[in-house]
Motif scaffolding. Structure first.
Motif, PDB file in Angstrom:
ATOM      1  N   ALA A  88     -62.699  14.885  44.911  1.00 34.39           N
ATOM      2  CA  ALA A  88     -63.301  15.309  43.434  1.00 34.39           C
ATOM      3  C   ALA A  88     -62.058  15.104  42.773  1.00 34.39           C
ATOM      4  O   ALA A  88     -62.529  14.679  41.275  1.00 34.39           O
ATOM      5  N   MET A  89     -60.875  15.279  42.910  1.00 29.88           N
ATOM      6  CA  MET A  89     -59.651  14.956  42.145  1.00 29.88           C
ATOM      7  C   MET A  89     -59.670  13.785  41.556  1.00 29.88           C
ATOM      8  O   MET A  89     -59.575  13.430  40.465  1.00 29.88           O
ATOM      9  N   ALA A  90     -59.850  12.668  42.503  1.00 23.89           N
ATOM     10  CA  ALA A  90     -59.936  11.271  42.177  1.00 23.89           C
ATOM     11  C   ALA A  90     -60.929  10.885  41.150  1.00 23.89           C
ATOM     12  O   ALA A  90     -60.659  10.198  40.220  1.00 23.89           O
ATOM     13  N   GLY A  91     -62.074  11.535  41.286  1.00 23.08           N
ATOM     14  CA  GLY A  91     -63.335  11.408  40.208  1.00 23.08           C
ATOM     15  C   GLY A  91     -62.896  11.787  39.177  1.00 23.08           C
ATOM     16  O   GLY A  91     -63.019  11.324  38.061  1.00 23.08           O
ATOM     17  N   SER A  92     -62.205  13.144  39.134  1.00 24.82           N
ATOM     18  CA  SER A  92     -62.013  13.608  37.729  1.00 24.82           C
ATOM     19  C   SER A  92     -60.827  12.986  36.899  1.00 24.82           C
ATOM     20  O   SER A  92     -60.900  12.722  35.870  1.00 24.82           O
ATOM     21  N   ILE A  93     -59.833  12.729  37.531  1.00 23.13           N
ATOM     22  CA  ILE A  93     -58.666  11.727  37.370  1.00 23.13           C
ATOM     23  C   ILE A  93     -59.376  10.540  36.533  1.00 23.13           C
ATOM     24  O   ILE A  93     -58.946  10.188  35.468  1.00 23.13           O
ATOM     25  N   LEU A  94     -59.884   9.826  37.436  1.00 22.42           N
ATOM     26  CA  LEU A  94     -60.561   8.361  37.084  1.00 22.42           C
ATOM     27  C   LEU A  94     -61.528   8.464  35.793  1.00 22.42           C
ATOM     28  O   LEU A  94     -61.289   7.893  34.564  1.00 22.42           O
ATOM     29  N   SER A  95     -62.522   9.592  35.783  1.00 20.09           N
ATOM     30  CA  SER A  95     -63.199   9.875  34.547  1.00 20.09           C
ATOM     31  C   SER A  95     -62.386  10.067  33.357  1.00 20.09           C
ATOM     32  O   SER A  95     -62.806   9.584  32.159  1.00 20.09           O
ATOM     33  N   ASN A  96     -61.325  10.985  33.397  1.00 19.61           N
ATOM     34  CA  ASN A  96     -60.566  11.298  32.171  1.00 19.61           C
ATOM     35  C   ASN A  96     -59.813  10.252  31.565  1.00 19.61           C
ATOM     36  O   ASN A  96     -59.413  10.176  30.421  1.00 19.61           O
ATOM     37  N   LEU A  97     -59.291   9.333  32.642  1.00 16.55           N
ATOM     38  CA  LEU A  97     -58.398   8.195  32.207  1.00 16.55           C
ATOM     39  C   LEU A  97     -59.222   7.235  31.526  1.00 16.55           C
ATOM     40  O   LEU A  97     -58.954   6.702  30.536  1.00 16.55           O
ATOM     41  N   LEU A  98     -60.628   7.084  32.120  1.00 12.82           N
ATOM     42  CA  LEU A  98     -61.704   6.367  31.116  1.00 12.82           C
ATOM     43  C   LEU A  98     -61.903   6.679  29.696  1.00 12.82           C
ATOM     44  O   LEU A  98     -61.733   5.850  28.702  1.00 12.82           O
ATOM     45  N   LEU A  99     -61.934   8.191  29.741  1.00 15.66           N
ATOM     46  CA  LEU A  99     -62.586   8.764  28.666  1.00 15.66           C
ATOM     47  C   LEU A  99     -61.265   8.684  27.418  1.00 15.66           C
ATOM     48  O   LEU A  99     -61.430   8.653  26.361  1.00 15.66           O
ATOM     49  N   GLY A 100     -60.371   9.007  28.252  1.00 16.01           N
ATOM     50  CA  GLY A 100     -58.800   9.114  27.482  1.00 16.01           C
ATOM     51  C   GLY A 100     -58.272   8.045  26.634  1.00 16.01           C
ATOM     52  O   GLY A 100     -57.889   7.877  25.498  1.00 16.01           O
ATOM     53  N   ARG A 101     -58.610   6.710  27.158  1.00 12.84           N
ATOM     54  CA  ARG A 101     -58.212   5.459  26.649  1.00 12.84           C
ATOM     55  C   ARG A 101     -59.049   5.193  25.519  1.00 12.84           C
ATOM     56  O   ARG A 101     -58.899   4.547  24.477  1.00 12.84           O
ATOM     57  N   ARG A 102     -60.379   5.561  25.519  1.00 14.15           N
ATOM     58  CA  ARG A 102     -61.271   5.087  24.418  1.00 14.15           C
ATOM     59  C   ARG A 102     -61.450   6.272  23.395  1.00 14.15           C
ATOM     60  O   ARG A 102     -61.503   6.073  22.498  1.00 14.15           O
ATOM     61  N   PHE A 103     -61.302   7.682  23.951  1.00 11.62           N
ATOM     62  CA  PHE A 103     -61.274   9.031  22.901  1.00 11.62           C
ATOM     63  C   PHE A 103     -59.906   9.734  23.591  1.00 11.62           C
ATOM     64  O   PHE A 103     -60.403  10.792  23.900  1.00 11.62           O
ATOM     65  N   PRO A 104     -58.845   9.518  23.159  1.00 12.78           N
ATOM     66  CA  PRO A 104     -57.524  10.311  23.164  1.00 12.78           C
ATOM     67  C   PRO A 104     -57.917  11.538  22.363  1.00 12.78           C
ATOM     68  O   PRO A 104     -58.489  11.570  21.339  1.00 12.78           O
TER      69      PRO A 104
END
Length: 472
Positions: free
Chosen positions: A414-430
């Motif tokens: 779950a941590m891997a999924g949460s980190i990956l999702s937020n990395l993808l979102l954060g690069r597009r919408f910091p």
């Protein structure tokens, strides 16, 4: 009145600058729509709360206790914000020399900046408190409207203290350390509020009762002068008038005593003549461009002002996690409660770190024009933000390994999924963390914060379902 170089003209210009730098304007083109919507929601909620709580009648001593606690917390949070804003208006803009060369009086320039800081400090708290004051006035307590006066006066008092503190700190240690000190105050207040909320779990009832009584007057000293700020906050006329007079007097004294320093350039010069010289790098690059870009991103993280304090503030969830894992107290089903908390925290840290990297990178076109793979920059940003997140999460993950090892696979997935999702979102919408430099566009948006919280909550819910035998 608003002719060029007049006090009113300069004040309007200062308010305009603060407004342009606010998070509200940086996150939405149509800023009045969310402001009005949030104000209406706050007012409706405040009306419901007051309507629900209007029947119980609290004694004067209890009301003073509540007012004192609110004033202590509010003053600490205001002081941190005022110190940060003071550093910005005195040392970050770089326009002091231009203004001092103009025909505007130095005391007018400093007064405008102090008033602007006080206004920016008071605005968010006035938005919150005014909704409750309006509701109390509607239900028969018009003295609550004193909030409209007391909070701006408290902001003026705190601003005066902040200007005194910042000028002294910067003269000795430089703006960076002064900013770190202001962030540390906010961190201390946040930790203290959380610890106070958990106090019944580790403080004996008799000791806790003594703590509360220290903020509450007794029957013999309820009219003592030491309770004047609390009584002013409650709307009593004479205490409110005295509090306003004292706040204005201190504000004016700080202004006239620091105006000469400002005119001589002493305050501005402190930013350039203090602090140790920066350490120069060797100028050597790694052989692989990917490793070089990762190191560059990690350097951007380390240069972010308030990195330690903001990371710690976001990681306050680790306090109950540590107490649960060490067996000091139990919440719900015990260790299984820890898993969704850690998953949520991991995602929020990843969003925070990737937003710093995206917002701090001042030369993305340089990497794009380099003879490397097109995705090198994105992958390096993901790797650096992931590394920083895992450094923070390593210790609690080890705690789960030793306390509830059977839950570790679900936690890591779950941590891997949460980190990956937020990395993808954060690069597009910091999320909005850095103010744009002159001529640059703002990269942060509250929409990214909403998406990040949603993604982290989703993965936390998945983790909770995975580790809880009977979730429903």
């Amino acid at each position: 009145m608003f002719k060029p170089a007049s006090f009113a003209w300069l004040l309007a210009h200062e308010i305009n600058l603060l407004w342009r730098g606010s998070i509200l304007l940086r996150t939405s083109k149509y800023v009045l729509v969310p402001v009005i919507a949030v104000s209406v929601i706050f007012q409706v909620v405040a009306l419901l709360i007051v309507k629900y709580l209007q029947s119980p009648t609290l004694s004067q001593a209890i009301l003073i206790l509540i007012a004192n606690i609110n004033l202590i917390f509010l003053s600490g949070l205001m002081l941190s914000r005022a110190m940060t804003s003071t550093i910005d208006v005195l040392y970050s803009r770089g326009d002091a020399d231009v203004l001092l060369a103009s025909p505007i009086k130095p005391i007018s320039i400093l007064a405008v900046r102090m008033i602007g800081v006080a206004a920016s400090v008071a605005a968010p708290w006035l938005l919150l408190a005014a909704a409750l004051a309006n509701a109390l006035a509607i239900f028969g307590n018009p003295q609550a409207l004193a909030t409209y006066i007391i909070i701006p006066m408290l902001a003026a008092l705190v601003t005066a203290i902040a200007f005194l503190s910042v000028v002294s700190l910067v003269a000795r240690s430089g703006p960076a350390k002064a900013r770190l000190f202001s962030h540390s105050i906010a961190l201390f207040i946040g930790v203290f509020i959380f610890a106070l909320g958990q106090a019944p779990r580790y403080i004996a009832p008799a000791s806790l009762r003594t703590l509360w009584q220290a903020f509450m007057p007794t029957a013999t000293n309820i009219n003592a002068a030491i309770w004047l700020p609390a009584r002013a906050f409650l709307g009593e006329f004479i205490p409110a008038a005295l509090f306003c007079a004292v706040s204005i007097l201190i504000f004016w004294l700080v202004l006239i005593t620091r105006a000469r320093q400002f005119a001589d350039g002493t305050i501005s010069a402190a930013a350039y003549g203090s602090g140790p010289a920066g350490r120069r790098g060797s100028g050597a690059f790694r052989q692989h461009p990917f490793a070089t870009t990762i190191l560059k991103n990690l350097r951007l993280l380390l240069r972010f002002p308030g990195l330690v304090t903001q990371t710690t503030y976001r990681s306050l969830t680790l306090v109950p996690v540590t107490m649960i894992l060490t067996g000091h107290f139990t919440i719900g089903t015990g260790p299984s409660v820890v898993i969704p908390l850690l998953v949520f925290l991991a995602g929020q840290l990843a969003l925070f770190f990737i937003s710093i990297i995206v917002g701090s990178d001042q030369s993305p076109d340089l990497l794009a024009s380099a003879p490397v793979a097109p995705q090198t920059g994105h992958r390096a940003a993901y790797a650096a933000a992931s590394y920083a997140s895992l450094v923070v999460m390593a210790l609690p993950v080890l705690g789960v390994l030793f306390r509830a090892g059977q839950m570790l696979p679900a936690l890591l997935a779950a941590m891997a999924g949460s980190i990956l999702s937020n990395l993808l979102l954060g690069r597009r919408f910091p999320i909005p963390l850095l103010r744009p430099a002159f001529g640059k566009t703002q990269t942060g948006t509250v929409f990214g914060l909403i998406l990040g919280v949603s993604a982290s909550s989703f993965w936390a819910f998945i983790a909770w379902l995975a580790v809880t035998p009977t979730p429903f």
